[in-house]
Scaffold this motif. Structure first.
Motif, PDB file in Angstrom:
ATOM      1  N   LEU A 181       7.053  -5.425  25.718  1.00 44.36           N
ATOM      2  CA  LEU A 181       6.736  -6.009  24.642  1.00 44.36           C
ATOM      3  C   LEU A 181       5.417  -6.711  24.411  1.00 44.36           C
ATOM      4  CD1 LEU A 181      10.125  -8.018  24.867  1.00 44.36           C
ATOM      5  CD2 LEU A 181       9.782  -5.868  23.450  1.00 44.36           C
ATOM      6  N   LYS A 182       5.052  -6.820  23.376  1.00 41.05           N
ATOM      7  CA  LYS A 182       3.788  -7.196  22.901  1.00 41.05           C
ATOM      8  C   LYS A 182       3.787  -8.691  22.057  1.00 41.05           C
ATOM      9  CE  LYS A 182       2.658  -4.322  19.124  1.00 41.05           C
ATOM     10  NZ  LYS A 182       1.820  -3.277  18.405  1.00 41.05           N
ATOM     11  N   LEU A 183       3.029  -9.669  22.006  1.00 42.58           N
ATOM     12  CA  LEU A 183       3.125 -11.006  21.472  1.00 42.58           C
ATOM     13  C   LEU A 183       1.916 -11.329  21.279  1.00 42.58           C
ATOM     14  CD1 LEU A 183       4.642 -13.333  20.580  1.00 42.58           C
ATOM     15  CD2 LEU A 183       4.606 -14.197  22.973  1.00 42.58           C
ATOM     16  N   LYS A 184       1.878 -11.587  19.713  1.00 44.43           N
ATOM     17  CA  LYS A 184       0.640 -12.443  19.174  1.00 44.43           C
ATOM     18  C   LYS A 184       0.746 -13.264  18.142  1.00 44.43           C
ATOM     19  CE  LYS A 184      -1.754  -7.498  19.297  1.00 44.43           C
ATOM     20  NZ  LYS A 184      -2.165  -6.364  18.739  1.00 44.43           N
ATOM     21  N   SER A 185      -0.038 -14.054  17.920  1.00 52.28           N
ATOM     22  CA  SER A 185       0.126 -14.978  17.153  1.00 52.28           C
ATOM     23  C   SER A 185       0.318 -14.636  15.521  1.00 52.28           C
ATOM     24  CB  SER A 185      -1.019 -16.188  16.886  1.00 52.28           C
ATOM     25  OG  SER A 185      -1.120 -16.808  18.237  1.00 52.28           O
ATOM     26  N   PHE A 186      -0.199 -13.482  15.372  1.00 54.40           N
ATOM     27  CA  PHE A 186      -0.080 -12.507  14.094  1.00 54.40           C
ATOM     28  C   PHE A 186       0.629 -11.278  14.046  1.00 54.40           C
ATOM     29  CE2 PHE A 186      -4.316 -11.877  15.255  1.00 54.40           C
ATOM     30  CZ  PHE A 186      -4.467 -10.601  15.132  1.00 54.40           C
ATOM     31  N   LYS A 187       1.279 -10.830  13.362  1.00 52.26           N
ATOM     32  CA  LYS A 187       1.700  -9.479  13.552  1.00 52.26           C
ATOM     33  C   LYS A 187       0.579  -8.509  13.072  1.00 52.26           C
ATOM     34  CE  LYS A 187       6.360 -10.884  12.145  1.00 52.26           C
ATOM     35  NZ  LYS A 187       7.415 -10.824  11.126  1.00 52.26           N
ATOM     36  N   ASP A 188       0.291  -7.390  13.774  1.00 53.23           N
ATOM     37  CA  ASP A 188      -0.390  -6.173  13.353  1.00 53.23           C
ATOM     38  C   ASP A 188       0.272  -5.035  13.383  1.00 53.23           C
ATOM     39  OD1 ASP A 188      -0.326  -5.712  16.022  1.00 53.23           O
ATOM     40  OD2 ASP A 188      -2.509  -5.990  16.312  1.00 53.23           O
ATOM     41  N   ALA A 189      -0.473  -3.773  13.088  1.00 54.47           N
ATOM     42  CA  ALA A 189       0.065  -2.712  12.904  1.00 54.47           C
ATOM     43  C   ALA A 189      -0.908  -1.653  12.582  1.00 54.47           C
ATOM     44  CB  ALA A 189       1.217  -2.455  12.067  1.00 54.47           C
ATOM     45  N   GLU A 190      -0.707  -0.274  12.684  1.00 55.32           N
ATOM     46  CA  GLU A 190      -1.692   0.632  12.529  1.00 55.32           C
ATOM     47  C   GLU A 190      -0.977   1.599  11.504  1.00 55.32           C
ATOM     48  OE1 GLU A 190      -2.189   2.500  16.265  1.00 55.32           O
ATOM     49  OE2 GLU A 190      -3.414   0.937  17.181  1.00 55.32           O
ATOM     50  N   CYS A 191      -2.067   2.172  10.822  1.00 53.06           N
ATOM     51  CA  CYS A 191      -2.007   3.129   9.420  1.00 53.06           C
ATOM     52  C   CYS A 191      -2.869   4.212   9.566  1.00 53.06           C
ATOM     53  CB  CYS A 191      -1.664   2.332   8.215  1.00 53.06           C
ATOM     54  SG  CYS A 191      -3.236   1.324   7.776  1.00 53.06           S
ATOM     55  N   ARG A 192      -2.734   5.044   8.996  1.00 50.22           N
ATOM     56  CA  ARG A 192      -3.673   6.101   8.494  1.00 50.22           C
ATOM     57  C   ARG A 192      -4.221   6.103   7.314  1.00 50.22           C
ATOM     58  NH1 ARG A 192      -4.649  11.066  10.967  1.00 50.22           N
ATOM     59  NH2 ARG A 192      -2.819  10.900  12.335  1.00 50.22           N
ATOM     60  N   VAL A 193      -5.586   6.224   6.978  1.00 50.27           N
ATOM     61  CA  VAL A 193      -6.318   6.278   5.742  1.00 50.27           C
ATOM     62  C   VAL A 193      -6.118   7.551   5.044  1.00 50.27           C
ATOM     63  CG1 VAL A 193      -8.332   5.976   4.603  1.00 50.27           C
ATOM     64  CG2 VAL A 193      -7.848   4.752   6.588  1.00 50.27           C
ATOM     65  N   VAL A 194      -5.537   7.323   3.731  1.00 52.48           N
ATOM     66  CA  VAL A 194      -5.094   8.534   2.945  1.00 52.48           C
ATOM     67  C   VAL A 194      -6.141   8.669   1.943  1.00 52.48           C
ATOM     68  CG1 VAL A 194      -2.925   9.062   3.695  1.00 52.48           C
ATOM     69  CG2 VAL A 194      -3.462   7.634   1.856  1.00 52.48           C
ATOM     70  N   ALA A 195      -6.753   7.351   1.341  1.00 51.20           N
ATOM     71  CA  ALA A 195      -7.622   7.380   0.418  1.00 51.20           C
ATOM     72  C   ALA A 195      -8.614   6.263   0.315  1.00 51.20           C
ATOM     73  CB  ALA A 195      -6.915   7.281  -1.127  1.00 51.20           C
ATOM     74  N   VAL A 196      -9.924   6.355   0.003  1.00 51.43           N
ATOM     75  CA  VAL A 196     -10.806   5.326  -0.105  1.00 51.43           C
ATOM     76  C   VAL A 196     -11.080   5.178  -1.406  1.00 51.43           C
ATOM     77  CG1 VAL A 196     -13.125   4.755   0.795  1.00 51.43           C
ATOM     78  CG2 VAL A 196     -11.903   5.934   2.167  1.00 51.43           C
ATOM     79  N   ASN A 197     -11.044   3.821  -2.089  1.00 49.05           N
ATOM     80  CA  ASN A 197     -10.971   3.603  -3.304  1.00 49.05           C
ATOM     81  C   ASN A 197     -12.086   3.058  -3.786  1.00 49.05           C
ATOM     82  OD1 ASN A 197      -7.972   4.355  -3.686  1.00 49.05           O
ATOM     83  ND2 ASN A 197      -7.494   2.662  -2.338  1.00 49.05           N
ATOM     84  N   HIS A 198     -12.799   3.220  -5.010  1.00 52.19           N
ATOM     85  CA  HIS A 198     -14.209   2.659  -5.161  1.00 52.19           C
ATOM     86  C   HIS A 198     -13.580   1.027  -5.574  1.00 52.19           C
ATOM     87  CE1 HIS A 198     -16.181   6.190  -4.923  1.00 52.19           C
ATOM     88  NE2 HIS A 198     -15.502   6.843  -5.699  1.00 52.19           N
ATOM     89  N   GLY A 199     -14.831   0.412  -5.471  1.00 52.79           N
ATOM     90  CA  GLY A 199     -14.654  -1.037  -5.897  1.00 52.79           C
ATOM     91  C   GLY A 199     -15.006  -1.418  -7.188  1.00 52.79           C
ATOM     92  N   LYS A 200     -14.667  -2.533  -7.667  1.00 49.42           N
ATOM     93  CA  LYS A 200     -15.034  -2.966  -9.260  1.00 49.42           C
ATOM     94  C   LYS A 200     -15.765  -4.462  -9.055  1.00 49.42           C
ATOM     95  CE  LYS A 200     -11.336  -0.329 -11.300  1.00 49.42           C
ATOM     96  NZ  LYS A 200     -10.019  -0.636 -12.112  1.00 49.42           N
ATOM     97  N   GLY A 201     -16.277  -4.750 -10.124  1.00 52.00           N
ATOM     98  CA  GLY A 201     -16.981  -6.343 -10.071  1.00 52.00           C
ATOM     99  C   GLY A 201     -18.016  -6.253  -8.873  1.00 52.00           C
ATOM    100  N   LYS A 202     -17.698  -7.197  -8.121  1.00 50.27           N
ATOM    101  CA  LYS A 202     -18.724  -7.769  -7.183  1.00 50.27           C
ATOM    102  C   LYS A 202     -18.802  -6.474  -6.305  1.00 50.27           C
ATOM    103  CE  LYS A 202     -15.622 -10.582  -4.278  1.00 50.27           C
ATOM    104  NZ  LYS A 202     -15.530 -11.918  -3.641  1.00 50.27           N
ATOM    105  N   PHE A 203     -17.522  -5.846  -6.225  1.00 49.55           N
ATOM    106  CA  PHE A 203     -17.689  -4.631  -5.160  1.00 49.55           C
ATOM    107  C   PHE A 203     -17.897  -3.218  -5.584  1.00 49.55           C
ATOM    108  CE2 PHE A 203     -14.337  -7.329  -2.967  1.00 49.55           C
ATOM    109  CZ  PHE A 203     -15.122  -7.753  -2.206  1.00 49.55           C
ATOM    110  N   ALA A 204     -18.546  -3.282  -6.943  1.00 49.96           N
ATOM    111  CA  ALA A 204     -18.924  -1.840  -7.616  1.00 49.96           C
ATOM    112  C   ALA A 204     -20.209  -1.574  -6.526  1.00 49.96           C
ATOM    113  CB  ALA A 204     -19.563  -2.353  -8.675  1.00 49.96           C
TER     114      ALA A 204
END
Length: 269
Positions: A181-204
């Motif tokens: 078992l693994k134990l951390k103060s926060f939960k984490d997980a892994e996922c696969r990137v399926v799209a990269v989305n363009h930013g708006k406003g300050k992230f334009a």
């Protein structure tokens, strides 16, 4: 025909994905008489007796000086340098032309796949091969929940990622198991990137968010946790990223996901 098969064999070996022990999440299970160790935040590597292979089945191009004294039997461990150094470790280990920077890396063993007897006996097999490069990760007794959480606090106070707690008496298991078992103060997980989305406003003109897919096929967006540098050069479609979250919704999606790092590049899988 015989020549063709001989030439093909190395590629098949390099591409074979090893079947390894995988951790479940600690959820207040009884861990009396178990053992615990720090969870190192590096690159997992399987030694098949001749070469290092990534969890995804790719050859790791370690220099000859690094592996020359490794044992002739299987090992499972973490390529690591120090706490908080994941990006540097990743860049060194994933380079197809190994550099002198491999001198910063150590191979830290937490398992001997398919060896007989319990965990501690399995790890004893590695002790004669320990060196400045190859280490056996120290296993400490974990006799209570309080003791486990005190150890977690000590690890995290030094910048460590978390703790692994295991039943030392079970035989080797090559899949996800409730006995490790693994134990951390926060939960984490892994996922696969399926799209990269363009930013708006300050992230334009930057990446605004990633659309990711979990193993259960649920898709969701990660929009926080990125530096501006990461937004300018975001993960690519097919990469595996690690994120932290609070909990899963009834729709099996993470609540308040926050990006942590790229765990595996698509080309490394």
């Amino acid at each position: 025909m015989k020549l063709y098969l001989i030439l093909l064999l190395p590629f098949v070996l390099f591409a074979q994905k090893p079947q390894l022990l995988l951790l479940q999440v600690y959820k207040d299970q009884n861990i009396t008489n178990w053992v615990m160790s720090e969870k190192l935040d590096g690159i997992r590597a399987y030694w098949d007796g001749k070469q290092l292979i990534s969890r995804g089945g790719k050859h790791i191009y370690a220099p000859k000086f690094f592996i020359k004294d490794f044992p002739p039997f299987e090992l499972d461990g973490e390529l690591w340098s120090k706490r908080g150094d994941f990006e540097n470790i990743s860049s060194i280990v994933r380079d197809k032309v190994p550099s002198e920077k491999w001198k910063e890396i150590t191979y830290n063993i937490f398992e001997v796949p398919h060896a007989k007897e319990g965990l501690l006996k399995r790890l004893e097999k590695v002790k004669p091969y320990e060196s400045d490069i190859l280490h056996v990760i120290v296993q400490r007794e974990a006799n209570s929940k309080d003791e486990l959480f005190r150890f977690l606090s000590a690890v995290e106070s030094k910048g460590g990622e978390g703790v692994v707690v295991r039943d030392p008496n079970v035989a080797y298991i090559d899949k996800r198991t409730s006995k490790a078992l693994k134990l951390k103060s926060f939960k984490d997980a892994e996922c696969r990137v399926v799209a990269v989305n363009h930013g708006k406003g300050k992230f334009a003109n930057m990446m605004g968010s990633l659309t990711c897919r979990l193993d259960n096929n649920a898709t969701f967006k990660i929009g926080s946790g990125f530096t501006n540098k990461e937004r300018m050069g975001p993960p690519k479609i097919g990469d595996i990223v690690t994120f932290k979250y609070q909990e899963f919704t009834k729709y099996k999606k993470p609540r308040f996901p926050v990006f942590l790092r790229v765990r595996y590049k698509g080309s490394d899988l």
